[in-house]
Design an enzyme around this catalytic site. Structure first.
Site, PDB file in Angstrom:
ATOM      1  N   HIS A 172       0.729  -0.955  -0.558  1.00 35.97           N
ATOM      2  CA  HIS A 172       0.327   0.008  -0.246  1.00 35.97           C
ATOM      3  C   HIS A 172       0.476   1.650   0.283  1.00 35.97           C
ATOM      4  O   HIS A 172       0.341   2.516  -0.079  1.00 35.97           O
ATOM      5  CB  HIS A 172      -0.300  -0.354   1.498  1.00 35.97           C
ATOM      6  N   ASP A 381       3.521   9.702  -0.296  1.00 37.33           N
ATOM      7  CA  ASP A 381       2.383   8.885  -0.124  1.00 37.33           C
ATOM      8  C   ASP A 381       2.092   8.044  -1.609  1.00 37.33           C
ATOM      9  O   ASP A 381       2.285   8.225  -2.546  1.00 37.33           O
ATOM     10  CB  ASP A 381       1.425  10.076  -0.421  1.00 37.33           C
TER      11      ASP A 381
HETATM   12  N1  ADQ Z   1      -9.716  12.569  11.417  1.00 45.63           N
HETATM   13  C1  ADQ Z   1      -9.960  11.471  10.440  1.00 45.63           C
HETATM   14  N2  ADQ Z   1     -11.310  10.766  10.950  1.00 45.63           N
HETATM   15  C2  ADQ Z   1     -11.885   9.541  10.103  1.00 45.63           C
HETATM   16  N3  ADQ Z   1     -11.539   8.960   8.826  1.00 45.63           N
HETATM   17  C3  ADQ Z   1     -10.062   9.349   8.908  1.00 45.63           C
HETATM   18  C4  ADQ Z   1      -9.681  11.021   9.399  1.00 45.63           C
HETATM   19  N4  ADQ Z   1      -9.021  11.290   8.774  1.00 45.63           N
HETATM   20  C5  ADQ Z   1      -8.040  10.257   7.937  1.00 45.63           C
HETATM   21  N5  ADQ Z   1      -9.341   9.225   7.218  1.00 45.63           N
HETATM   22  C6  ADQ Z   1      -9.767   7.513   7.188  1.00 45.63           C
HETATM   23  O1  ADQ Z   1      -8.207   7.539   6.639  1.00 45.63           O
HETATM   24  C7  ADQ Z   1      -8.279   6.598   6.204  1.00 45.63           C
HETATM   25  C8  ADQ Z   1      -6.305   7.201   4.885  1.00 45.63           C
HETATM   26  O2  ADQ Z   1      -6.366   6.622   4.284  1.00 45.63           O
HETATM   27  P1  ADQ Z   1      -4.840   7.212   3.267  1.00 45.63           P
HETATM   28  O3  ADQ Z   1      -4.771   7.107   1.861  1.00 45.63           O
HETATM   29  O4  ADQ Z   1      -4.769   9.001   3.396  1.00 45.63           O
HETATM   30  O5  ADQ Z   1      -3.722   7.297   4.411  1.00 45.63           O
HETATM   31  P2  ADQ Z   1      -2.466   6.097   5.527  1.00 45.63           P
HETATM   32  O6  ADQ Z   1      -1.640   6.102   5.245  1.00 45.63           O
HETATM   33  O7  ADQ Z   1      -3.541   5.370   6.188  1.00 45.63           O
HETATM   34  O8  ADQ Z   1      -2.903   4.219   4.019  1.00 45.63           O
HETATM   35  C9  ADQ Z   1      -1.849   3.652   3.314  1.00 45.63           C
HETATM   36  O9  ADQ Z   1      -3.124   2.826   2.654  1.00 45.63           O
HETATM   37  C10 ADQ Z   1      -3.972   3.729   1.846  1.00 45.63           C
HETATM   38  C11 ADQ Z   1      -4.348   2.497   0.283  1.00 45.63           C
HETATM   39  O10 ADQ Z   1      -3.685   2.104   0.244  1.00 45.63           O
HETATM   40  C12 ADQ Z   1      -2.498   4.275   0.507  1.00 45.63           C
HETATM   41  O11 ADQ Z   1      -3.617   5.086  -0.078  1.00 45.63           O
HETATM   42  C13 ADQ Z   1      -1.623   5.006   1.308  1.00 45.63           C
HETATM   43  O12 ADQ Z   1      -0.535   5.843   0.767  1.00 45.63           O
HETATM   44  C14 ADQ Z   1      -1.070   4.611   2.425  1.00 45.63           C
HETATM   45  O13 ADQ Z   1       0.152   5.123   3.664  1.00 45.63           O
HETATM   46  C15 ADQ Z   1      -8.829   7.856   4.888  1.00 45.63           C
HETATM   47  O14 ADQ Z   1      -9.878   6.525   4.213  1.00 45.63           O
HETATM   48  C16 ADQ Z   1      -9.465   8.680   5.211  1.00 45.63           C
HETATM   49  O15 ADQ Z   1     -11.437   8.489   5.038  1.00 45.63           O
HETATM   50  O1  G3P Z   2      -1.866   3.190  11.928  1.00 43.76           O
HETATM   51  P1  G3P Z   2      -1.344   1.642  11.502  1.00 43.76           P
HETATM   52  O2  G3P Z   2      -0.083   1.468  11.707  1.00 43.76           O
HETATM   53  O3  G3P Z   2      -1.842   0.298  11.756  1.00 43.76           O
HETATM   54  O4  G3P Z   2      -0.819   1.998   9.997  1.00 43.76           O
HETATM   55  C1  G3P Z   2      -2.002   2.157   9.451  1.00 43.76           C
HETATM   56  C2  G3P Z   2      -1.792   1.913   7.468  1.00 43.76           C
HETATM   57  O5  G3P Z   2      -1.619   0.709   7.127  1.00 43.76           O
HETATM   58  C3  G3P Z   2      -0.767   2.424   6.785  1.00 43.76           C
HETATM   59  O6  G3P Z   2      -0.210   2.075   5.967  1.00 43.76           O
END
Ligand code: ADQ
Ligand code: G3P
Length: 485
Positions: A172, A381
């Site tokens: 990811h 990212d």
């Molecule tokens: N305050 C909040 N309250 C509720 N929900 C919240 C929130 N802040 C964030 N979220 C949710 O958390 C998720 C975050 O996903 P991201 O892809 O932006 O980052 P993340 O680093 O966790 O994922 C990792 O996996 C994803 C998927 O493969 C990749 O896009 C990314 O690059 C990789 O780091 C989103 O679905 C969002 O809605």
């Molecule tokens: O909060 P973590 O450490 O489980 O990581 C979140 C996502 O898997 C990052 O890829």
């Protein structure tokens, strides 16, 4: 309930969709927030199966059994199977090797990487625990789908014990250039572990290229760069770029919901400014939160007309709070918020509203609806789902997405305004442009974005992976035993 007889999916990841909490009425699953969860859980809710994951809590001792729960509790669709980890394992494997070495390495933060052989040996051992749990579940015809950098060794560990089991792996986060990967003393073991899978997915072709170059350079594997295939130990491993999508229709439905719309209006009137900018993410140094706050401060210095008229809502989800780099970042972010508010607050006006918490889906979409400008400015990212969720939540094609050129999503999201988050002055000027953008220009860009996010949604993504797996199956049937090494 979980489907038991038909071939099933066994999802494997470090964290699942729930953290387990002990309460007076027993173990309760509490929803977890991450991109991986957002992407993968809808699939299991629809198809059923088993999700093998750590429950986010300390096991009392080495051999404590993991719990098995039908989830979601209100309408069970699949089974959550806990892999219990002890305090020592959490420290050395999760806070240590995965988040102190692999995470910074893959995001190009070499100065933050800490390589420690005790952490590495715990990573090997914990990966074997996950492989054991998946193997206990797997029957003939099942598919094991392993996720992310925490579990890179699992595919080979499974292959060694059950060579015929069908495997898929999705990575990811970014996959780094082999020069950078080579700084990790155990890079060859990581690569060999991943090559245990049948199909290996990344978000971008550049990550695929980095992986193929790494196995060619560091392992001497034979690689067909034209078809993204690695020949390894009498097997062919197919590698592919499938940028993950979001459930576009679900976000649209949520955005149409009268309760969500009313909440968005309340937020607007409570914040009391003409222009609202929003950022939402885990509190992580890769997300560029501090640099964004500096750019917001620079904007207010350089373009005083925005004082009193524009506010930034920064929502940061607590993440990896035991890792020192994350604790330091929290202090730095909070100091920056305090300084900016101290400098530019006036009467009831505050330039930055900071929340350190996760939000339920409806509240999140209300914020997406309320925001004129969405700032997604990570330093690096893998993809970034928040950018796509904002686009999927806009009902009237207004709104501006400001997106870092170092987010994987920037390759697909052509209507976004791209920024270099390392260039604070440049980012401040782009914020100014975004806040001033005409409605006609917003609509032109947003329609382009919505078309892309709607077409390449989560179902498109799952179909791509399914087709890759089927193609692999047919090929195995056709050419069984003919691949070289
Ligand atoms: N305050 C909040 N309250 C509720 N929900 C919240 C929130 N802040 C964030 N979220 C949710 O958390 C998720 C975050 O996903 P991201 O892809 O932006 O980052 P993340 O680093 O966790 O994922 C990792 O996996 C994803 C998927 O493969 C990749 O896009 C990314 O690059 C990789 O780091 C989103 O679905 C969002 O809605
Ligand atoms: O909060 P973590 O450490 O489980 O990581 C979140 C996502 O898997 C990052 O890829």
């Amino acid at each position: 309930m979980a489907k038991k007889q038909a071939p099933k999916i066994i999802m494997v990841s470090n964290r699942g969709a729930y953290n387990l909490q002990a309460t007076d009425s027993g173990i309760q699953p509490v929803p977890a927030i991450s991109g991986l969860v957002s992407a993968v859980e809808p699939f299991l809710k629809e198809k059923g199966g088993v999700w093998v994951a750590w429950g986010g809590r300390e096991a009392p001792q080495e051999n404590s059994p993991g719990v098995r729960l039908p989830v979601p509790q209100e309408d069970p669709a699949y089974t959550f199977l806990e892999v219990p980890l002890t305090a020592g394992e959490i420290k050395l494997y999760y806070h240590g090797f995965t988040n102190g070495a692999l995470w910074p390495l893959c995001h190009y933060f070499l100065e933050k990487c800490r390589y420690n052989s005790q952490e590495w040996s715990t990573y090997v051992r914990v990966n074997a625990k996950f492989a054991d749990a998946a193997l206990m579940e797997a029957r003939e015809g099942d598919t094991v789908w392993v996720n992310d950098y925490h579990l890179a060794l699992v595919p080979a560990q499974i292959r060694h014990r059950k060579p015929q089991l069908r495997q898929f792996f999705f990575w990811h986060i970014p996959f780094p250039h082999h020069d950078l990967l080579a700084t990790l003393p155990w890079a060859p073991q990581i690569l060999r572990g991943l090559l245990g899978t049948d199909v290996l997915g990344f978000h971008l072709q550049s990550y695929v290229d980095n992986f193929l170059n790494a196995v060619a350079t560091l392992l001497g594997a034979r690689v067909d760069f034209e078809h993204n295939v690695v020949y390894w130990q009498q097997r062919r491993i197919h590698v592919g770029a499938w940028p993950m999508g979001v459930d576009y229709q679900a976000f649209q439905r949520q955005a149409l919901n009268p309760g969500t719309r009313a909440r968005a209006e309340t937020l607007r009137s409570q914040l009391g400014v003409e222009h609202l900018a929003l950022s939402v993410e885990r509190l992580d140094y890769t997300k560029g939160i501090l640099e964004r706050l500096l750019a917001w401060e620079r904007l207010l210095e350089e373009v005083p007309e925005w004082r009193g008229r524009a506010a930034l809502v920064q929502i940061a989800v607590p993440s990896r709070t035991a890792v020192p780099a994350y604790r330091r970042l929290k202090e730095e972010v909070e100091a920056a918020v305090g300084r900016i508010n101290g400098r530019f607050s006036e009467g009831s006006y505050r330039p930055v509203h900071y929340f350190w918490r996760g939000l339920p889906r409806q509240e999140l979409v209300a914020y997406y609806l309320a925001a004129d400008v969405m700032l997604v400015t990570p330093l690096r990212d893998g993809l970034n789902l928040v950018a796509k969720e904002y686009v999927a939540s806009r009902r009237d094609s207004s709104g501006v997405l400001v997106l870092s050129r170092f987010a994987g999503a920037a390759q697909e999201l052509k209507g976004a305004v791209l920024v270099n988050p390392y260039d604070i002055d440049g980012m401040a000027m782009i914020l100014n442009t975004a806040l001033n953008m005409s409605r006609a220009e917003q609509e032109k860009r947003m329609r382009l974005l919505q078309e892309k996010v709607r077409r390449h949604d989560i179902r498109w993504w799952l179909t791509c992976f399914h087709q890759a797996m089927m193609a692999r199956e047919e090929e195995t049937a056709d050419v069984s035993g003919s691949a070289g090494s």
